[in-house]
Every structure is written in structure tokens, then in C-alpha cells.
Scaffold this active site. Structure first.
Site, PDB file in Angstrom:
ATOM      1  CG  ASP A  47      -1.589   7.699   0.262  1.00  0.00           C
ATOM      2  OD1 ASP A  47      -1.432   8.916   0.463  1.00  0.00           O
ATOM      3  OD2 ASP A  47      -2.193   7.208  -0.803  1.00  0.00           O
ATOM      4  CG  ASP A  57      -2.245   2.570   6.159  1.00  0.00           C
ATOM      5  OD1 ASP A  57      -2.924   1.933   5.062  1.00  0.00           O
ATOM      6  OD2 ASP A  57      -2.153   3.571   6.309  1.00  0.00           O
ATOM      7  CG  ASP A  77      -1.621   1.205   1.632  1.00  0.00           C
ATOM      8  OD1 ASP A  77      -2.411   1.503   0.792  1.00  0.00           O
ATOM      9  OD2 ASP A  77      -1.149   1.775   2.635  1.00  0.00           O
TER      10      ASP A  77
END
Ligand SMILES: O=C(O)COP(=O)(O)O
Ligand SMILES: [Mg+2]
Length: 238
Positions: A26, A187, A24
Site C-alpha cells: 500500500d 513509504d 511494501d
């Protein structure tokens, strides 16, 4: 049996054997919140609305640019702004963010060493993000990360983005591997849901943006402190 996080899967043996590692952007690779927030506040100022603190906007990151704009306009996670206001605001946000793309944005600690380790260990690396492609590619290039990835799938690359499993299944298909031979490192709940729906392994980092949902409560295989730590918990399957 492992009943942690409500899952009832057989206990996993570490290191996990995988072939591809999907990461991922961001909140996992790059700390983008300050630039995203500055663009959001510039948009609000242009629309003559009150600006928001960075800590609030951080919670709004996760489901792509249009949702971030809607959340910013309504100061709420599920808010739906007036459609005319939204139509006016979105291009303003896009213009502001293009200008602010990598003023403060940096890779998190041990991202570069972690990517180096994964490359040395012959994993195929793929980036899957909900960020729009117009921002993803320049940002990965500017931070020196683009060349690590054999494939980059952005939020608008395919008809559906995370938490839908489509980008993960697409990545597996491109490399001819089954989902259980893939690991996603993310996240947020979007990553955990997408990985579980696809049948991939998933690790979460605790330092990113999770829309207010602590990663320790998510259904993931491990919470890892960094990409480097993640690299130490997997082995390359043939
Ligand atoms: O752009 C977002 O809102 C989130 O992007 P991510 O999927 O890389 O975390
Ligand atoms: Mg993220």
C-alpha cells in the site's frame, strides 16, 4: 559519517550491493487509498456514522485493516473504539473492502518498469505488507504484479508485522541472505523502523501513505521517486 536524519552510519556508496529487494504494497506498489476509503465510508454508512474525506482516511493507512477500522471509527490515529462497536464494524469493513478491492487501485508510475528492471538484474523480489493476506494476494493478482514476487508476506502471515522486523528477517532467512544484503522499499515509518531493526537497507518513496510523517524526516538510506529509480541505485551482489 552520514548524520542525515540523526543517523550516524558511515556514508553509503551508491549503488548499494544487495541480493534481495523487499517491497511494501500500500502506497509503494499500489495506490489503494480510494478503494480502502470507499470501503471505510460504506462501513460508516452501514453503522449510521458520518463519513470521512479521502484525505483523512489516507493518513489512517499503514498498520493493517483492524487499525484502519479503529482509526476510522474514532476519526483519530490512536483512537480505541468501544469494543462491541469494533467487533461489529470489522466484518462489515472486510465485506465492503472485498467488494471494492480493485475498482480504483492501480500500480503507481514506473512500478512495472521498475519491477521489470529488478527482475532483469536478477534480484529476488519479495512483497512484505501489513495488509491481510485475504486482500493482498487477489489484489496483486488482479493488478498483474503477483508473478514478480517469489514470496509474499502479509500482515497476518507471521505472529508480528511491520514495524516489527520479523517479516524482513523471515524473508532474509528464506533466501539464505544476511539482512545487510536486503533492501526494503517502503513509504512509511513502519517500513523505516522495521528495516533498521532488522539491519536491512531502506529506501522510501514520497508518494505513499505515511500516517502524517514526511518520509524526508525518516531514517532511510534514500528517498527515491519511483521503484525504477530505486532499481538504478542498487547492484546485484553475489
Ligand atoms: O494495510 C496497511 O495498512 C498498510 O499496508 P503496507 O504495509 O503495504 O503499507
Ligand atoms: Mg505502505
Amino acid at each position: 559519517m552520514n548524520t542525515q536524519n540523526g543517523s550516524t552510519t558511515d556514508a553509503l556508496q551508491f549503488p548499494i550491493a544487495v541480493q534481495i529487494v523487499i517491497i511494501d504494497l500500500d502506497g509503494t506498489l499500489l495506490d489503494t487509498a480510494e478503494d480502502l476509503a470507499e470501503a471505510a465510508n460504506e462501513m460508516l454508512r452501514e453503522l449510521q456514522q458520518e463519513t470521512l474525506p479521502l484525505s483523512t482516511i489516507k493518513h489512517f493507512i499503514g498498520k493493517g485493516v483492524p487499525r484502519l477500522v479503529k482509526r476510522t471509527l474514532t476519526n483519530s490515529l490512536d483512537g480505541e473504539p468501544d469494543s462491541e462497536l469494533f467487533a461489529q464494524a470489522l466484518p462489515i469493513y472486510e465485506r465492503c473492502y472485498a467488494r471494492h478491492l480493485h475498482v480504483h487501485t492501480r500500480p503507481y508510475a514506473d512500478v512495472v518498469t521498475g519491477l521489470d528492471r529488478l527482475k532483469q538484474n536478477n534480484f529476488h523480489l519479495i512483497c512484505v505488507t501489513n495488509k491481510a493476506e485475504a486482500f493482498t494476494l487477489p489484489l496483486l493478482r488482479a493488478t498483474g504484479l503477483l508473478d514478480y514476487f517469489e514470496l509474499v508476506l502479509s500482515g497476518d502471515s507471521l505472529p508480528r508485522c511491520k514495524p516489527d522486523p520479523l517479516p524482513l528477517l523471515h524473508a532474509c532467512e528464506q533466501f539464505g541472505v544476511s539482512p545487510e544484503s536486503a533492501l526494503l522499499i517502503g513509504d512509511s515509518l513502519n517500513d523505516a523502523i522495521a528495516a533498521r531493526a532488522a539491519g536491512c537497507h531502506v529506501f522510501c518513496v514520497p508518494y505513499g501513505y505515511n500516517e502524517g510523517r514526511d518520509v524526508h524526516e525518516l531514517n532511510c538510506d534514500a528517498v527515491v521517486g519511483s521503484i525504477l529509480e530505486a532499481a538504478g541505485r542498487i547492484t546485484r551482489s553475489s
